[in-house]
Every structure is written in structure tokens, then in C-alpha cells.
Scaffold this motif. Structure first.
Motif, short mmCIF file in Angstrom:
data_model
loop_
_atom_site.label_atom_id
_atom_site.label_comp_id
_atom_site.label_asym_id
_atom_site.label_seq_id
_atom_site.Cartn_x
_atom_site.Cartn_y
_atom_site.Cartn_z
N TRP A 125 0.81 -1.23 0.00
CA TRP A 125 0.00 0.00 0.00
C TRP A 125 0.84 1.28 0.00
O TRP A 125 0.43 2.29 -0.55
CB TRP A 125 -0.99 0.00 1.17
CG TRP A 125 -0.36 -0.15 2.53
CD1 TRP A 125 -0.15 -1.32 3.20
CD2 TRP A 125 0.16 0.88 3.38
NE1 TRP A 125 0.45 -1.08 4.41
CE2 TRP A 125 0.66 0.26 4.54
CE3 TRP A 125 0.24 2.28 3.27
CZ2 TRP A 125 1.24 0.99 5.59
CZ3 TRP A 125 0.82 2.99 4.31
CH2 TRP A 125 1.32 2.36 5.45
N SER A 126 2.02 1.21 0.60
CA SER A 126 2.83 2.44 0.71
C SER A 126 3.41 2.91 -0.62
O SER A 126 3.88 4.03 -0.72
CB SER A 126 3.96 2.22 1.73
OG SER A 126 4.84 1.22 1.25
N ASP A 140 -6.75 -4.13 -5.62
CA ASP A 140 -6.71 -4.23 -4.15
C ASP A 140 -6.59 -5.67 -3.68
O ASP A 140 -6.55 -5.93 -2.48
CB ASP A 140 -7.96 -3.59 -3.53
CG ASP A 140 -7.90 -2.07 -3.62
OD1 ASP A 140 -6.79 -1.52 -3.62
OD2 ASP A 140 -8.98 -1.44 -3.71
N THR A 192 -6.79 -4.90 10.72
CA THR A 192 -6.20 -3.67 10.17
C THR A 192 -5.16 -4.02 9.10
O THR A 192 -4.21 -3.29 8.89
CB THR A 192 -5.52 -2.84 11.27
OG1 THR A 192 -4.56 -3.68 11.95
CG2 THR A 192 -6.53 -2.32 12.28
N SER A 194 -5.31 -4.07 5.85
CA SER A 194 -5.27 -3.31 4.58
C SER A 194 -5.65 -1.88 4.93
O SER A 194 -6.28 -1.64 5.97
CB SER A 194 -6.27 -3.89 3.58
OG SER A 194 -7.59 -3.57 3.97
N THR A 195 -5.28 -0.94 4.08
CA THR A 195 -5.57 0.48 4.40
C THR A 195 -7.07 0.72 4.47
O THR A 195 -7.54 1.51 5.28
CB THR A 195 -4.95 1.44 3.36
OG1 THR A 195 -5.34 1.01 2.06
CG2 THR A 195 -3.43 1.45 3.46
N THR A 196 -7.82 0.00 3.64
CA THR A 196 -9.28 0.15 3.66
C THR A 196 -9.84 -0.27 5.01
O THR A 196 -10.67 0.43 5.59
CB THR A 196 -9.93 -0.72 2.55
OG1 THR A 196 -9.16 -0.57 1.37
CG2 THR A 196 -11.35 -0.32 2.31
N ALA A 198 -8.07 -0.67 7.82
CA ALA A 198 -7.43 0.02 8.93
C ALA A 198 -7.98 1.42 9.14
O ALA A 198 -8.03 1.93 10.26
CB ALA A 198 -5.92 0.08 8.70
N PRO A 200 -8.04 5.74 8.06
CA PRO A 200 -7.01 6.77 7.93
C PRO A 200 -6.10 6.93 9.16
O PRO A 200 -4.92 7.20 9.01
CB PRO A 200 -7.81 8.06 7.68
CG PRO A 200 -9.23 7.73 7.97
CD PRO A 200 -9.39 6.26 7.88
N THR A 203 -3.60 4.09 9.30
CA THR A 203 -2.74 4.21 8.12
C THR A 203 -1.71 5.31 8.34
O THR A 203 -0.52 5.15 8.00
CB THR A 203 -3.58 4.50 6.86
OG1 THR A 203 -4.52 3.43 6.69
CG2 THR A 203 -2.71 4.59 5.62
N ALA A 206 0.89 4.05 10.80
CA ALA A 206 1.75 3.05 10.16
C ALA A 206 2.74 3.73 9.22
O ALA A 206 3.91 3.34 9.13
CB ALA A 206 0.90 2.03 9.41
N THR A 207 2.28 4.76 8.51
CA THR A 207 3.15 5.48 7.58
C THR A 207 4.30 6.15 8.34
O THR A 207 5.46 6.09 7.93
CB THR A 207 2.33 6.53 6.79
OG1 THR A 207 1.25 5.85 6.14
CG2 THR A 207 3.18 7.23 5.74
#
Ligand SMILES: *[C@@H]1O[C@H](CO)[C@@H](O)[C@H](O)[C@H]1NC(C)=O
Ligand SMILES: *[C@@H]1O[C@H](CO)[C@@H](O)[C@H](O)[C@H]1NC(C)=O
Length: 220
Positions: A125-126, A140, A192, A194-196, A198, A200, A203, A206-207
Motif C-alpha cells: 500500500w505504501s 486491491d 487492520t 489493509s488500508t481500507t 485500517a 485513515p 494508516t 503506520a506510515t
């Protein structure tokens, strides 16, 4: 049984080891497969964090006709994206592979050679935005197959890609045994993954964690 199918896993400094090792764990178990680790030189390569080393078994010159190519991801992949020798090697070996595959940000290297242009693929995802710039149709799904190109999302999906390859090159019977040997029976912990799922907030956290690690690794 004839010649074993050869799986070539690319190594480099800053490799996400799980991306490389999960397909190895799935495929090396098969009676008709041998896995080799290829890099510019024979020797050791550090993982993303810089603490764990993995050794290559062959150089790019040694491996000219792998049946399956696996490009793992990791922070170090960025050093390969402008490496003409590696790009050329990938283009060359892809001409004869049964399957050309990537895990996580390894897909960026395949994209750089043009192999993913106009087709569906997935990645970690990143780096989805970076991959999309190559004219890739982002999916996805955790594992995406388009003809002989197979891409996997993050490190845990590399197990699923490995099982898929096991079924493709040996048989579903063997793939089922491999799944049991790995006891791949995930009881998903937090939902959590996947970003969907998890959302915002997670996410963003994590970022931040990911980039803090990148910084630490580059100073290591
Ligand atoms: C791995 O590579 C390192 C450095 O290139 C070398 O010293 C070591 O003996 C190798 N290990 C194995 C198991 O081949
Ligand atoms: C791969 O095959 C294509 C089409 O058959 C050919 O044009 C190309 O020169 C080959 N590339 C390499 C690097 O061998």
C-alpha cells in the motif's frame, strides 16, 4: 522426474526478507523445484533493518533461464530501479519464464522494465501511487495474476503467492500439503491488514512508523 524447475529470487541490500523467504518456504518444499538466490555478487545482503543477512547463491550472469522469477520488495529496491544491468537481466529472463512475479515494492522493478504497463497488478500500500505512475491498473487483491505475471501485496501475501505458484507448477494436492506444513491458517488479529480496513488513523500511524524505520535504516 526431469529437470527441476528453477525459481530465482533476487536479493539486494535493504530487501524485505519475508517477501523473499515466504515464496522460498512454499516452493523449496516441492520435489520438482529448486530455489536460487541471485544478485550482482555471491555474498551476503542486509535486510530492511540492516541487522539480518541473507546470502545469494548465484550471480545474475550464472542464472540465465529461471522458470520462475521472484522480485521481493524492501527499501533497497530503489537502488535497483536505475540499475541498467538488473533491468536488462529481468527483460532477458522474462522472455523464458513460466511466471514472472514480484512481492510488495518489488513490483516497481517489474514496472520499470515495462512488464506491468496496462495490466492489473498489486503492491504494498505504501507504494501504490508510485506503481500507478507506470500505467499499471492497480488492484486491491492480495495476489493478482495476469497471464504469467503474478504480483503480491505486502509480505504476508507472499505466502499466498507461494501457494498459488506451488499449485501452478506442481499440483493443487502439493499446494495443500505445503499450506499444512506451513500451518497457514491465519486467525486475523485486528482487522487492520489493509488500508481500507485500517482506516485513515491507523494508516497515518503506520506510515509514520514506516518512514521512521527508513530513516533509521539509512543511518545504520
Ligand atoms: C555469506 O556471505 C558472506 C560474505 O560475503 C560470507 O562471509 C559467508 O561465508 C557466506 N555464508 C554462507 C553460508 O555462505
Ligand atoms: C525478448 O523477446 C522479445 C520478443 O520475442 C524480443 O524482441 C527481445 O529482443 C527479447 N529480449 C531479450 C532481452 O532477449
Amino acid at each position: 522426474m526431469g529437470r527441476k524447475l528453477q525459481v530465482a529470487v533476487v536479493l539486494f541490500d535493504g530487501v524485505a526478507v519475508l517477501d523473499a523467504i515466504a515464496p522460498y518456504e512454499c516452493l523449496q518444499l516441492l520435489p520438482n523445484v529448486e530455489v536460487v538466490f541471485v544478485a550482482h555478487k555471491i555474498g551476503s545482503f542486509k535486510d530492511t533493518f540492516g541487522y539480518l543477512s541473507v546470502n545469494s547463491t548465484h550471480t545474475f550472469q550464472d542464472i540465465t533461464h529461471p522458470d520462475i522469477l521472484v522480485v521481493p520488495g524492501g527499501l533497497g529496491i530503489k537502488n535497483l530501479l536505475k540499475d541498467e544491468a538488473v533491468l536488462e537481466w529481468i527483460e532477458q529472463v522474462d522472455n523464458n519464464t513460466l511466471y514472472t512475479t514480484a512481492v510488495g515494492s518489488g513490483s516497481l522493478l517489474l514496472a520499470e522494465t515495462g512488464l506491468l504497463t496496462g495490466i492489473s497488478a498489486t503492491t504494498h500500500w505504501s507504494v501504490k501511487e508510485a506503481l500507478e505512475k507506470h500505467g499499471v491498473k492497480l488492484s486491491d487483491d492480495r495476489v493478482v495474476q495476469e497471464g504469467k505475471i503474478i504480483t503480491a501485496a505486502g509480505p504476508t501475501s507472499a505466502i499466498e503467492m507461494g501457494l498459488k505458484l506451488a499449485a501452478l507448477v506442481t499440483s493443487e494436492e502439493f499446494a495443500k500439503s505445503v499450506q499444512l506444513i506451513l500451518e497457514y491458517d491465519p486467525q486475523v488479529m485486528y482487522g487492520t491488514g489493509s488500508t481500507t480496513k485500517a482506516g485513515p488513523e491507523v494508516t497515518a500511524k503506520a506510515t509514520t512508523l514506516l518512514y521512521a524505520n527508513e530513516l533509521r535504516a539509512s543511518n545504520h
